[in-house]
Design an enzyme around this catalytic site. Structure first.
Site, short mmCIF file in Angstrom:
data_model
loop_
_atom_site.label_atom_id
_atom_site.label_comp_id
_atom_site.label_asym_id
_atom_site.label_seq_id
_atom_site.Cartn_x
_atom_site.Cartn_y
_atom_site.Cartn_z
CG HIS A 55 36.91 30.77 39.57
ND1 HIS A 55 35.87 31.45 38.96
CD2 HIS A 55 37.49 31.66 40.41
CE1 HIS A 55 35.84 32.69 39.41
NE2 HIS A 55 36.80 32.85 40.30
CG HIS A 57 38.37 32.90 43.66
ND1 HIS A 57 38.87 33.75 42.71
CD2 HIS A 57 39.46 32.24 44.17
CE1 HIS A 57 40.19 33.63 42.65
NE2 HIS A 57 40.57 32.71 43.52
CG ASP A 59 33.78 36.24 44.14
OD1 ASP A 59 34.69 35.40 44.22
OD2 ASP A 59 33.69 37.06 43.19
CG HIS A 60 32.88 33.10 41.34
ND1 HIS A 60 32.57 33.51 40.06
CD2 HIS A 60 33.71 34.04 41.85
CE1 HIS A 60 33.20 34.66 39.82
NE2 HIS A 60 33.89 35.00 40.89
CG HIS A 114 40.67 34.45 38.04
ND1 HIS A 114 40.98 35.67 38.57
CD2 HIS A 114 39.68 33.94 38.83
CE1 HIS A 114 40.22 35.90 39.64
NE2 HIS A 114 39.43 34.86 39.82
CG ASP A 131 36.06 36.15 38.59
OD1 ASP A 131 34.94 36.54 38.21
OD2 ASP A 131 36.38 36.06 39.80
CG HIS A 169 33.23 40.20 39.29
ND1 HIS A 169 32.95 40.48 40.61
CD2 HIS A 169 33.84 39.00 39.27
CE1 HIS A 169 33.40 39.50 41.37
NE2 HIS A 169 33.94 38.57 40.59
FE FE Z 1 34.96 36.74 41.28
ZN ZN Z 2 37.60 34.77 41.07
#
Ligand code: FE
Ligand code: ZN
Length: 259
Positions: A55, A57, A59-60, A114, A131, A169
């Site tokens: 996805h 975001h 942090d990915h 999410h 996530d 995570h």
């Molecule tokens: Fe994340």
């Molecule tokens: Zn995420």
């Protein structure tokens, strides 16, 4: 044989590396940061052949551009239902992906909730679910809906119980604390918390977990269990009907009172 290796990133992310012994290339999942990937690939003498994104975001996805600069041939797959500029090959439910130079095929599942376009990737018994599902918990609802996330988790729950859950995570201990709020009398949760605490004390990841373990201990996959339903109803102060309503109450309970 497929080898799957975790690269810790930021505070609590995992970037997963997929490789095959004797093959000089690899694929990474959700590289939010390029540095751990470059460091590992250099140390192992590997080239990057592909990137799987679950996805959009940061942090990915934050490491993708830098990794592409270094390995321009690496193919970037990602969700079709979410606008992610770095994705080259949009994929959706049911598609099969040949992983570049690796002898593996993975299957795409749409698991929105999410985010509105979140996908998961299945390679044999391994599920890379980003996530969506976490060990002991699940992602928050951002651009998707509670109904979507509830339905996505139901679909994951129906996979074979030996499925290994490679989430993105390390939230397991905090998640199990909430699981004990919901089900203080479930001995499987307390036992799991002890086991996972030991792993963390030794600096080991608690993931992957198995779907079987999640079905026994993760409240967000237990929305049909009488003890979970009644705990959610008590918090919500009204009767709840069906997985979606119970899920919605659990998610709000955790968001408002626990996190
Ligand atoms: Fe994340
Ligand atoms: Zn995420």
């Amino acid at each position: 044989m497929l080898h799957i290796h975790p690269l810790p990133a930021f505070e609590d992310n995992y970037i997963w590396v997929l490789r095959q012994e004797g093959v000089g290339t690899c694929v990474v999942v959700d590289p939010g940061d390029e540095d751990p990937v470059i460091e590992y690939l250099q140390a192992q003498g590997l080239e990057l052949a592909g990137i799987l994104i679950t996805h959009g975001h940061g942090d990915h996805t934050g490491g993708v551009r830098a990794l592409k600069r270094r390995w321009p041939a690496a193919v970037v797959w990602g969700p079709a239902r979410e606008p992610i500029p770095v994705v080259e090959r949009p994929v959706a439910e049911g598609e099969e992906i040949d992983l570049a130079t690796l002898p593996f095929t993975c299957k795409v599942m749409d698991v929105p909730g999410h985010t509105k376009g979140h996908v998961a990737y299945r390679l044999g018994d391994a599920l890379f679910c980003g996530d969506t599902l976490f060990a002991g918990g699940c992602g928050r609802v951002f651009s998707g809906t509670h109904e979507q996330l509830s339905d996505s988790l139901r679909r994951i729950a129906a996979l074979p119980p030996q499925t290994r859950i490679y989430c993105a995570h390390e939230y397991t201990l905090a998640n199990l604390g909430f699981a004990l709020w919901v089900e203080p009398d479930n001995p499987a949760i307390e036992a799991r918390r002890k086991t996972e605490e030991q792993k963390r004390q030794q600096g080991l990841p608690t993931v992957p977990s198995t779907l079987a373990l999640e079905l026994d201990t993760n409240p967000f996959l237990r929305t049909g269990e009488p003890a979970v339903v009644s705990a959610a109803e008590k918090w919500a102060g009204c009767a709840l009907h069906g997985h979606r309503e119970v899920f919605h109450a659990l998610r709000e309970w955790k968001d408002r009172d626990y996190d």
